[in-house]
Design a protein around this motif. Structure first.
Motif, PDB file in Angstrom:
ATOM      1  N   ALA A  73       0.836  -1.210   0.000  1.00 19.64           N
ATOM      2  CA  ALA A  73       0.000   0.000   0.000  1.00 19.64           C
ATOM      3  C   ALA A  73       0.868   1.255   0.000  1.00 19.64           C
ATOM      4  CB  ALA A  73      -0.928  -0.013   1.211  1.00 19.64           C
ATOM      5  N   LYS A  74       1.940   1.240   0.812  1.00 21.54           N
ATOM      6  CA  LYS A  74       2.831   2.409   0.880  1.00 21.54           C
ATOM      7  C   LYS A  74       3.531   2.649  -0.452  1.00 21.54           C
ATOM      8  CE  LYS A  74       2.513   4.092   5.048  1.00 21.54           C
ATOM      9  NZ  LYS A  74       2.109   5.510   5.258  1.00 21.54           N
ATOM     10  N   ILE A  75       4.034   1.567  -1.061  1.00 20.17           N
ATOM     11  CA  ILE A  75       4.748   1.710  -2.332  1.00 20.17           C
ATOM     12  C   ILE A  75       3.804   2.232  -3.411  1.00 20.17           C
ATOM     13  CG2 ILE A  75       5.872   0.420  -4.192  1.00 20.17           C
ATOM     14  CD1 ILE A  75       7.104  -1.371  -2.040  1.00 20.17           C
ATOM     15  N   GLY A  76       2.561   1.703  -3.432  1.00 19.63           N
ATOM     16  CA  GLY A  76       1.583   2.189  -4.404  1.00 19.63           C
ATOM     17  C   GLY A  76       1.303   3.675  -4.242  1.00 19.63           C
ATOM     18  N   ASP A  77       1.138   4.119  -2.973  1.00 16.14           N
ATOM     19  CA  ASP A  77       0.877   5.539  -2.712  1.00 16.14           C
ATOM     20  C   ASP A  77       2.077   6.408  -3.086  1.00 16.14           C
ATOM     21  OD1 ASP A  77      -1.619   4.907  -1.780  1.00 16.14           O
ATOM     22  OD2 ASP A  77      -1.025   4.859   0.341  1.00 16.14           O
ATOM     23  N   ILE A  78       3.288   5.918  -2.796  1.00 18.50           N
ATOM     24  CA  ILE A  78       4.496   6.693  -3.108  1.00 18.50           C
ATOM     25  C   ILE A  78       4.635   6.875  -4.618  1.00 18.50           C
ATOM     26  CG2 ILE A  78       7.017   6.625  -3.084  1.00 18.50           C
ATOM     27  CD1 ILE A  78       6.841   5.306  -0.328  1.00 18.50           C
ATOM     28  N   VAL A  79       4.420   5.789  -5.370  1.00 15.92           N
ATOM     29  CA  VAL A  79       4.534   5.876  -6.835  1.00 15.92           C
ATOM     30  C   VAL A  79       3.484   6.831  -7.401  1.00 15.92           C
ATOM     31  CG1 VAL A  79       4.288   4.579  -8.992  1.00 15.92           C
ATOM     32  CG2 VAL A  79       5.570   3.593  -7.077  1.00 15.92           C
ATOM     33  N   GLU A  80       2.237   6.726  -6.912  1.00 15.13           N
ATOM     34  CA  GLU A  80       1.171   7.599  -7.408  1.00 15.13           C
ATOM     35  C   GLU A  80       1.470   9.063  -7.082  1.00 15.13           C
ATOM     36  OE1 GLU A  80      -3.584   8.439  -6.593  1.00 15.13           O
ATOM     37  OE2 GLU A  80      -2.733   6.453  -6.162  1.00 15.13           O
ATOM     38  N   ASN A  81       1.885   9.347  -5.834  1.00 16.06           N
ATOM     39  CA  ASN A  81       2.185  10.733  -5.444  1.00 16.06           C
ATOM     40  C   ASN A  81       3.383  11.283  -6.209  1.00 16.06           C
ATOM     41  OD1 ASN A  81       0.085  10.704  -3.577  1.00 16.06           O
ATOM     42  ND2 ASN A  81       1.391   9.987  -1.916  1.00 16.06           N
ATOM     43  N   LEU A  82       4.366  10.426  -6.468  1.00 12.37           N
ATOM     44  CA  LEU A  82       5.551  10.867  -7.207  1.00 12.37           C
ATOM     45  C   LEU A  82       5.179  11.263  -8.638  1.00 12.37           C
ATOM     46  CD1 LEU A  82       8.642  11.198  -7.123  1.00 12.37           C
ATOM     47  CD2 LEU A  82       8.826   8.836  -7.929  1.00 12.37           C
ATOM     48  N   MET A  83       4.347  10.449  -9.284  1.00 12.49           N
ATOM     49  CA  MET A  83       3.942  10.762 -10.654  1.00 12.49           C
ATOM     50  C   MET A  83       3.021  11.978 -10.690  1.00 12.49           C
ATOM     51  SD  MET A  83       3.298   6.915 -12.205  1.00 12.49           S
ATOM     52  CE  MET A  83       3.020   7.528 -13.850  1.00 12.49           C
ATOM     53  N   THR A  84       2.127  12.096  -9.712  1.00 15.46           N
ATOM     54  CA  THR A  84       1.237  13.262  -9.656  1.00 15.46           C
ATOM     55  C   THR A  84       2.034  14.538  -9.418  1.00 15.46           C
ATOM     56  OG1 THR A  84      -0.517  11.857  -8.756  1.00 15.46           O
ATOM     57  CG2 THR A  84      -0.801  14.240  -8.546  1.00 15.46           C
ATOM     58  N   GLY A  85       3.080  14.445  -8.574  1.00 18.31           N
ATOM     59  CA  GLY A  85       3.916  15.607  -8.296  1.00 18.31           C
ATOM     60  C   GLY A  85       4.685  16.091  -9.506  1.00 18.31           C
ATOM     61  N   ARG A  86       4.876  15.216 -10.483  1.00 15.02           N
ATOM     62  CA  ARG A  86       5.564  15.599 -11.723  1.00 15.02           C
ATOM     63  C   ARG A  86       4.584  15.922 -12.846  1.00 15.02           C
ATOM     64  NH1 ARG A  86      11.262  12.392 -12.272  1.00 15.02           N
ATOM     65  NH2 ARG A  86      11.951  12.669 -10.111  1.00 15.02           N
ATOM     66  N   ASN A  87       3.339  16.207 -12.455  1.00 14.24           N
ATOM     67  CA  ASN A  87       2.280  16.650 -13.388  1.00 14.24           C
ATOM     68  C   ASN A  87       1.964  15.606 -14.453  1.00 14.24           C
ATOM     69  OD1 ASN A  87       2.044  19.193 -12.115  1.00 14.24           O
ATOM     70  ND2 ASN A  87       3.780  19.982 -13.284  1.00 14.24           N
ATOM     71  N   ILE A  88       2.088  14.321 -14.071  1.00  8.57           N
ATOM     72  CA  ILE A  88       1.668  13.245 -14.966  1.00  8.57           C
ATOM     73  C   ILE A  88       0.175  13.023 -14.784  1.00  8.57           C
ATOM     74  CG2 ILE A  88       1.990  10.791 -15.524  1.00  8.57           C
ATOM     75  CD1 ILE A  88       4.855  11.044 -14.583  1.00  8.57           C
ATOM     76  N   ASP A  89      -0.500  12.647 -15.870  1.00  8.14           N
ATOM     77  CA  ASP A  89      -1.953  12.469 -15.842  1.00  8.14           C
ATOM     78  C   ASP A  89      -2.386  11.643 -14.637  1.00  8.14           C
ATOM     79  OD1 ASP A  89      -4.648  12.518 -16.895  1.00  8.14           O
ATOM     80  OD2 ASP A  89      -4.309  10.427 -17.436  1.00  8.14           O
ATOM     81  N   ILE A  90      -3.444  12.087 -13.936  1.00  9.58           N
ATOM     82  CA  ILE A  90      -3.881  11.451 -12.699  1.00  9.58           C
ATOM     83  C   ILE A  90      -4.339  10.017 -12.945  1.00  9.58           C
ATOM     84  CG2 ILE A  90      -6.200  12.412 -12.984  1.00  9.58           C
ATOM     85  CD1 ILE A  90      -4.380  11.717  -9.660  1.00  9.58           C
ATOM     86  N   THR A  91      -4.975   9.760 -14.100  1.00 11.05           N
ATOM     87  CA  THR A  91      -5.436   8.402 -14.395  1.00 11.05           C
ATOM     88  C   THR A  91      -4.259   7.449 -14.533  1.00 11.05           C
ATOM     89  OG1 THR A  91      -7.347   9.327 -15.537  1.00 11.05           O
ATOM     90  CG2 THR A  91      -6.836   7.012 -15.950  1.00 11.05           C
ATOM     91  N   LEU A  92      -3.236   7.870 -15.297  1.00  8.98           N
ATOM     92  CA  LEU A  92      -2.047   7.042 -15.459  1.00  8.98           C
ATOM     93  C   LEU A  92      -1.326   6.872 -14.133  1.00  8.98           C
ATOM     94  CD1 LEU A  92      -0.178   5.524 -17.370  1.00  8.98           C
ATOM     95  CD2 LEU A  92       1.000   7.668 -17.847  1.00  8.98           C
ATOM     96  N   SER A  93      -1.301   7.912 -13.297  1.00 14.57           N
ATOM     97  CA  SER A  93      -0.645   7.833 -11.988  1.00 14.57           C
ATOM     98  C   SER A  93      -1.334   6.811 -11.097  1.00 14.57           C
ATOM     99  CB  SER A  93      -0.646   9.212 -11.318  1.00 14.57           C
ATOM    100  OG  SER A  93       0.011  10.173 -12.120  1.00 14.57           O
ATOM    101  N   ARG A  94      -2.664   6.850 -11.057  1.00 14.67           N
ATOM    102  CA  ARG A  94      -3.408   5.898 -10.227  1.00 14.67           C
ATOM    103  C   ARG A  94      -3.240   4.472 -10.720  1.00 14.67           C
ATOM    104  NH1 ARG A  94      -9.106   9.306  -9.595  1.00 14.67           N
ATOM    105  NH2 ARG A  94      -8.313  10.868  -8.129  1.00 14.67           N
ATOM    106  N   PHE A  95      -3.269   4.310 -12.037  1.00 19.78           N
ATOM    107  CA  PHE A  95      -3.105   2.960 -12.592  1.00 19.78           C
ATOM    108  C   PHE A  95      -1.726   2.403 -12.265  1.00 19.78           C
ATOM    109  CE2 PHE A  95      -1.535   0.308 -16.072  1.00 19.78           C
ATOM    110  CZ  PHE A  95      -2.452  -0.724 -16.028  1.00 19.78           C
TER     111      PHE A  95
END
Length: 271
Positions: free
Chosen positions: A41-63
């Motif tokens: 769960a932590k790794i999934g959240d870290i990857v999603e937040n990292l991609m969102t922080g770099r302005n990557i599309d939210i859908t791709l970040s969540r996936f």
């Protein structure tokens, strides 16, 4: 009665022996499982937040975050099963066989998931874009693996299976939508003056796009009128509101300028 007692005693002895022999292994497997679940769960959240922080599309970040979580969790389950002496090779083979049978039974659903994966990877549209596909249009609200949800101006949620989007002709106009109007005036009118009146009327309406200039000009010649085309861009969420405002502003402007708006006429001669 004596035989039943002996059977019960044998079962009890087996359970005790199993608990003594494998208790620490089972406890270790449970610790590995719960720790791995938390880490996944932590790794999934870290990857999603990292991609969102770099302005990557939210859908791709969540996936991507969800995929990382599933991969880590699968590895943890394999390690936990191996810790208590269970071979995962037959299990993987059984899961593969069951998956093959289930896949044949739910081909339509799998097609939607495959199409959703394609949409997330290729990103033909993102959240907030206005798309039109198969005669349906709206603002993209959510992009899930099995379906995509659009919202139109009436706040109606439209759910489209992803397999009906991939491979179809897709219109994407970002956040805006084109408004097309046709205005007919008498042939005796001054074309340049009418164009100027229409331009002033369009400028008076709020909500028109500043990025794309309105296109106004002679569209065609009708039986009883010169037909002018008016094309403007506006927010999809205010499409009809701005369209109706444009119609009123144009009518009022033509009336003030005393430009005649003819109606169809037919001349019938009796012999």
């Amino acid at each position: 009665m004596e035989e039943e007692l002996q059977q019960a005693q044998a079962i009890y002895d087996t359970l005790i022996e199993f608990a003594v022999t494998y208790s620490f292994q089972i406890l270790g497997a449970l610790i590995i499982l719960f720790t791995g679940w938390w880490m996944a769960a932590k790794i999934g959240d870290i990857v999603e937040n990292l991609m969102t922080g770099r302005n990557i599309d939210i859908t791709l970040s969540r996936f991507t975050g969800g995929a990382c979580k599933i991969i880590v969790l699968a590895l943890v389950i394999i390690i936990a099963l191996g810790n208590i002496g269970i071979s995962v090779t037959p299990l993987i083979a059984a899961v593969g066989a069951v998956g093959l049978g289930a896949g044949l039974a739910i081909q339509g659903m799998l097609a939607n998931y495959a199409a959703g994966f394609t949409i997330i990877i290729t990103r033909p549209f993102v959240l907030g874009d206005t798309i039109q596909v198969r005669g349906v249009s709206g603002v993209v609200d959510k992009v899930m693996l099995p379906y995509t949800i659009l919202i139109d101006e009436d706040n109606v949620h439209i759910q489209i299976p992803n397999k009906l989007i991939v491979g179809e002709i897709l219109h994407n106009s970002a956040e805006q939508m084109l408004i097309e109007l046709e205005v007919g005036v008498a042939y005796s009118s001054d074309v340049d003056a009418v164009i100027d009146v229409l331009q002033q009327a369009v400028k008076a309406v709020e909500g028109i796009s500043d990025e794309k200039a309105p296109a106004i000009g002679v569209d065609n010649f009708g039986d009883s009128s010169i037909n002018f085309g008016v094309r403007v861009w506006a927010l999809t969420t205010r499409h009809f509101e701005i369209k109706y405002a444009l119609n009123k502003a144009i009518y009022d402007a033509l009336k003030r300028a005393e430009v005649e708006i003819p109606f169809p006429q037919r001349e019938v001669r009796m012999l």
